[in-house]
Motif scaffolding. Sequence first.
Motif, short mmCIF file in Angstrom:
data_model
loop_
_atom_site.label_atom_id
_atom_site.label_comp_id
_atom_site.label_asym_id
_atom_site.label_seq_id
_atom_site.Cartn_x
_atom_site.Cartn_y
_atom_site.Cartn_z
N THR A 188 0.82 -1.22 0.00
CA THR A 188 0.00 0.00 0.00
C THR A 188 0.85 1.27 0.00
OG1 THR A 188 -0.13 -0.27 2.39
CG2 THR A 188 -2.01 -1.05 1.10
N ASP A 189 2.19 1.10 0.17
CA ASP A 189 3.06 2.29 0.20
C ASP A 189 3.46 2.68 -1.23
OD1 ASP A 189 4.56 -0.21 0.22
OD2 ASP A 189 6.31 1.09 0.12
N ARG A 190 3.97 3.89 -1.36
CA ARG A 190 4.29 4.46 -2.68
C ARG A 190 5.38 3.66 -3.40
NH1 ARG A 190 6.81 9.48 -4.11
NH2 ARG A 190 7.49 9.72 -1.95
N HIS A 191 6.36 3.11 -2.63
CA HIS A 191 7.50 2.42 -3.27
C HIS A 191 7.30 0.91 -3.36
CE1 HIS A 191 9.67 6.15 -3.50
NE2 HIS A 191 9.42 6.37 -2.21
N HIS A 192 6.13 0.42 -2.97
CA HIS A 192 5.82 -1.02 -3.05
C HIS A 192 6.89 -1.89 -2.39
CE1 HIS A 192 2.53 0.08 -5.62
NE2 HIS A 192 3.37 0.75 -6.40
N VAL A 193 7.20 -1.54 -1.14
CA VAL A 193 8.28 -2.23 -0.42
C VAL A 193 7.79 -3.58 0.10
CG1 VAL A 193 9.77 -2.12 1.61
CG2 VAL A 193 9.40 -0.06 0.23
N VAL A 194 8.56 -4.62 -0.21
CA VAL A 194 8.17 -5.97 0.25
C VAL A 194 9.15 -6.55 1.26
CG1 VAL A 194 6.86 -6.60 -1.81
CG2 VAL A 194 9.34 -6.98 -1.74
N ASP A 195 10.29 -5.86 1.49
CA ASP A 195 11.27 -6.40 2.44
C ASP A 195 11.77 -5.29 3.35
OD1 ASP A 195 12.52 -5.08 0.35
OD2 ASP A 195 14.36 -6.25 0.56
N ASP A 196 12.44 -5.68 4.43
CA ASP A 196 12.90 -4.68 5.39
C ASP A 196 14.05 -5.28 6.19
OD1 ASP A 196 13.04 -2.38 6.93
OD2 ASP A 196 10.88 -2.37 7.43
N TYR A 197 14.74 -4.44 6.95
CA TYR A 197 15.86 -4.92 7.78
C TYR A 197 15.33 -5.83 8.88
CZ TYR A 197 18.36 -1.30 5.29
OH TYR A 197 18.91 -0.55 4.29
N ALA A 198 16.22 -6.70 9.35
CA ALA A 198 15.84 -7.61 10.43
C ALA A 198 15.90 -6.90 11.77
CB ALA A 198 16.78 -8.82 10.45
N TYR A 199 14.85 -7.02 12.56
CA TYR A 199 14.93 -6.56 13.96
C TYR A 199 16.08 -7.29 14.63
CZ TYR A 199 10.52 -3.99 14.51
OH TYR A 199 9.52 -3.07 14.45
#
Length: 366
Positions: free
Chosen positions: A43-54
């Motif tokens: 739903t975000d503008r950049h279509h982000v599907v991954d992120d840094y690990a906590y």
Amino acid sequence: MRIDIVTLFPEMFAGPFDASIVARARASGAVEVALHDPRAYTTDRHHVVDDYAYGGGPGMVMKPEPLFDCVDAVQAMDQPPGRVVLLTPQGRMLTHAVVRELAAEPRLVVICGHYEGVDERVRSALADDEISIGDYVLSGGEPAAIVLVDAAVRHQPGVLGSQASLEEESHAQGLLEYPQYTRPAEYRGLAVPEVLLSGDHAAVARWRRRQSIERTAARRPDLLARAALTAAERWLLAAAAGASREVSLAEVTVTTPDLERSVMFYAAILGDAGDRLSADRHEFRLQPLVLAIIRSKPERPPAVEADADDERMTFAVDDARAAQVRVRAAGALWVERRVHRRAGARSFFARDPDGNVLCFAEEEPP
Ligand code: 6GU
């Protein structure tokens, strides 16, 4: 059956699903395959599907929201809801049995993992099952999804020419398949085995069965343990491996509700204190045999009344008369009054404190 594949790289499936048996199965309607990109559910503008690990560490983790939203939308597209399979090197191994199980589902939703992994909540709250295709790491689950679809499609009714091909294949019986030949009967000096040209169907079946078993023994001995072999086939394999000559009795056990009493009895007879292995197990190492005295569960009935024809342990002694005195002194329940001469050697019977029948025999004179 319907298979929905959730993948960040739908283009990877173009070739494999458009040729050979999978393409034919799709065309005939035996299987319906649909591809879904979780990026379309961001739903975000950049279509982000991954992120840094906590907690830090290398690599990216697939975010939970695009996967949950994608799977929810895919499930709503059709009935019944599919079993959700996460492809990951941490899953249970895809074997013939697992393929059969998955192929029997009316519908699967297959999630291809990527990057260093997927958020643990996908595993715990979205996936019903986790599957791996082997002990190595792929850069993503896509090749595994291709493998899974190919293997599952073969099990759909009408996909293979005959049901027999499915039953004869490698792994179907827990064995590898027998060698196959086609014309010419001789090629570059290499002849097709005579029996296959004989027209003797029973002989061909026997030869193939034997080849399957020998091949599995040579290449995949791990499969043999669970293969459906007859007792005769197992015996032949063991004999071929020379096992029958290498097997010897390693342990004799006596179970008793009164471990201390039994240990004292055998220690006195053997002239050896033995070793206490645990609260319920005492061993006498008799080279190469171990005599293990094991405390029985209290609810077990005591040793039943037995006569000399019962199963019995036989001890080798140098002098039967001297042994008889020791056995009586050790606290045997009953000792035969006379030493007999049986088959040329002197021997006598006794019962241990639990009633087990023992035989003491001098070694036969050479
Ligand atoms: Cl299903 N996924 C990935 N990424 N690596 C694998 C695998 C699956 N199976 C074996 N290695």
